[in-house]
Scaffold this active site. Structure first.
Site, PDB file in Angstrom:
ATOM      1  CD  GLU B  53      -1.467  -2.480   1.574  1.00  0.00           C
ATOM      2  OE1 GLU B  53      -0.332  -2.560   2.125  1.00  0.00           O
ATOM      3  OE2 GLU B  53      -2.153  -3.488   1.341  1.00  0.00           O
ATOM      4  NE  ARG B 162     -18.978  -6.958   3.559  1.00  0.00           N
ATOM      5  CZ  ARG B 162     -18.822  -8.079   4.258  1.00  0.00           C
ATOM      6  NH1 ARG B 162     -17.614  -8.516   4.514  1.00  0.00           N
ATOM      7  NH2 ARG B 162     -19.857  -8.728   4.726  1.00  0.00           N
TER       8      ARG B 162
END
Ligand SMILES: Cc1ncc(C[n+]2csc(CCOP(=O)(O)OP(=O)(O)O)c2C)c(N)n1
Lengths: 274, 310
Positions: B53, B162
């Site tokens: 990341e 989500r």
């Protein structure tokens, strides 16, 4: 060619003088790592890179990332010598209101493309630029100067992996391998050797040179440009504080500047009489 | 009902066709973050950076430095967490034109548990100078936000969820960075909400109406910069504020509103959110209940704050 090399050597000598004077004036900044990197920075700006001091944002320029951002003086004196800003500005290094911050700042200094100073991030940004330029079908190249201590940051190897995965052959990393970091020998603090083997293992084209031999630097940069299909790492053996015996190979001069007593001797070493 | 991450995937694929400067990066979660939709359509402008990341953030900064408009995505916990210092140094400090669109924010990630439930990311991102922080309420607003973000020049953090969430806004809702929206008018108190808590506030306001309490719902899609005008108006006109967010009460929307009002118009306030603790495994609807992130809590807090007003 011989003349060209001699020219670059003379330029590098003058840039060393400028580094010493600038750091003496600021009384704050990084001496050792600026002097070890300057030959490479000099070769990049006066031999290899396409750039235009009159138009710092020129699209056709190659890009440069000083990943070891604390060597900012090496970059600043070079940019001033190129004409990106007046040499007088150097005397304001690290002062309030100056555009020359302690570490490179793309918002303030003409010719600086990315902000650095937090070690380990420059290679990622360099590869990002390399990917973007390729996407646009451009021939421009990206150069990044890294410290050997800096290689201890894991992000460097994430970037090395990605650059190789995406075959960023327009990217060239120059490792200023002076063997020292703040707390002492790189090999003792956290051994990163063999740097060459590591980059090779990550799929890079690797060239080992003496980072103070202008002929070798120039040849390596030319070779890197010719190499297709993988990024190139130039692993340059250097001397921290190179050029001034007072500072050479001394970890204690990492973040220490020349004082009034040292200045005349430092300038004498660099063949400077004024 | 649509998940904000799904709306993101759609918006990205659409925008990709309009602007060839848009590039997308992901860290091995393109199926979950929905950047895979873009990847399929524009494979050469998609970079999977692997599980790395920090490097992804730096690479995006480099792409922005040569004129690209990079969108990078991973779960909120990894984007704002693992990438914090890279976002600060390589993105926000130089004002790089990087769009961080983090999915799986908040506790509704669910079963993965506390390690994956990001309740601090808004606070972390809000503390960074130059950073714009956006938390859309639903799919429609997400599409508008992604469009606005692509047109805006500078660093942005967008936080998505989500799961499917109820719709608040009609199709074609236009999103303006920095502008709050009064979703329900009201005079007795104001719910200042963000993300999926806005839908909960609308439900709460309806129920409160039957009790004779008039609750305003002010949706704040952009947490930074905060729409100070609408917040101040709500404080002055209703005299009581209940903030609500799927985030820690430390440093998020509640913090932003409290900081602002404390200095301009001290007002009765209550923050609904996660009270300085980590998440835990469970189904997302169970977790919302467990943390009190629902209309019932809002109703209780509204009654309470209105009674305190008198
Ligand atoms: C992420 C990060 N950690 C620590 C520092 C502090 N720091 C500045 S220079 C330096 C040592 C760098 O060593 P090296 O890369 O070998 O540079 P050189 O010896 O060439 O100056 C450290 C630890 C920093 N700038 N960034």
């Amino acid at each position: 060619m011989k003349e060209k090399i001699a020219d670059l050597e003379e330029k590098a000598r003058r840039l060393r003088v400028a580094i010493v004077k600038t750091l003496h004036k600021s009384q704050s900044g990084h001496t050792g790592g600026s002097l070890s990197a300057i030959d490479m920075v000099c070769a990049l700006y006066f031999h290899k890179m396409r750039h235009n001091p009159a138009d710092p944002a020129w699209e056709g320029r190659d890009r440069f990332v000083l990943s070891k951002g604390h060597a900012a003086p090496a970059l600043y004196v070079t940019l001033a010598e190129c004409g990106y800003f007046p040499a007088e500005d150097l005397m304001m290094l690290r002062r309030l209101g100056s555009h020359l911050q302690g570490h490179p700042d793309s918002k303030g200094t003409p010719g600086v493309d990315v902000c650095t100073g937090s070690l380990g991030q420059g290679l990622s940004m360099a590869n990002g630029m390399a990917l973007g330029l390729k996407l646009d079908g451009k021939e421009n190249r990206v150069y990044a100067v890294l410290g050997d201590g800096e290689l201890q940051e894991g992000q460097i190897w994430e970037a090395a992996m990605a650059a190789s995965h995406y075959k960023s052959d327009n990217l060239c990393a120059l490792i200023d391998s002076n063997g020292l970091q703040i707390d002492g020998d790189v090999s003792k603090v956290m051994n990163v050797s063999s740097i060459s083997d590591k980059f090779k293992a990550f799929g890079w084209n690797v060239i080992e040179i003496d980072g103070h031999d202008m002929g070798e630097i120039v040849a390596a940069l030319d070779q890197a440009e010719a190499h297709k299909g993988a990024p190139t790492a130039i692993v340059a053996k250097t001397v921290k504080g190179k050029g001034v015996h007072l500072f050479e190979n001394k970890a204690s001069y990492h973040g220490v500047t020349p004082n009034d007593d040292e200045l005349p001797e430092a300038l004498r070493c660099l063949g400077c009489c004024d | 009902m649509i998940a904000t991450r799904d709306a993101y995937g759609e918006a990205l694929a659409e925008l990709g066709g309009e602007n060839d400067k848009i590039v997308v990066l992901d860290a091995d979660l393109s199926g979950s973050t929905k950047t895979g939709v873009f990847a399929k359509k524009f494979p050469n402008r998609f970079f999977n950076m692997g599980i790395a990341e920090a490097n992804m953030v730096g690479t995006a900064a480099g792409l922005a430095a040569v004129g690209k408009v990079p969108f990078l995505s991973t779960f909120a916990i990894f984007a704002a967490g693992r990438g914090w210092e890279q976002i600060r140094q390589s993105v926000a400090y130089p004002k790089a034109n990087v769009k961080i669109v983090a999915t799986h924010g908040g506790v509704t990630v669910g079963e993965d548990g506390g390690s994956h439930q990001s309740v601090e990311d808004v606070a972390i991102m809000r503390a960074i100078p130059n950073m714009t922080v956006i938390v859309p309420a639903d799919g429609e607003e997400t599409k508008g936000a992604i469009r606005a973000v692509a047109a805006y020049k500078g660093p942005v953090y967008v936080r998505l969820g989500r799961n499917k969430v109820p719709s608040v806004f009609p199709a074609g809702h236009k999103f303006e960075i920095g502008k709050g929206v009064v979703v329900v008018p009201g005079t007795d108190l104001t719910f200042i909400t963000t993300g999926l808590m806005t839908a909960a506030a609308v439900t709460a306001a309806e129920k409160l109406k039957a009790e004779g309490i008039s609750a305003r719902v002010l949706h704040i899609g952009t947490i930074k910069p905060l729409d100070k005008e609408l917040v101040l108006q709500a404080a002055e006109e209703t005299g009581a504020i209940v903030t609500a967010e799927e985030h820690s009460v430390v440093g998020g929307l509640g913090g932003a509103v409290a900081e602002f009002l404390a200095e301009t118009c001290p007002t009765l306030m209550k923050r609904v959110g996660v009270y300085d603790r980590f998440g835990t495994s469970g189904k997302s609807d169970e977790l919302l209940k467990y943390f009190g992130l629902n209309a019932e809590t809002l109703i209780e807090e509204a009654r309470e704050i209105v009674s305190r007003k008198k």
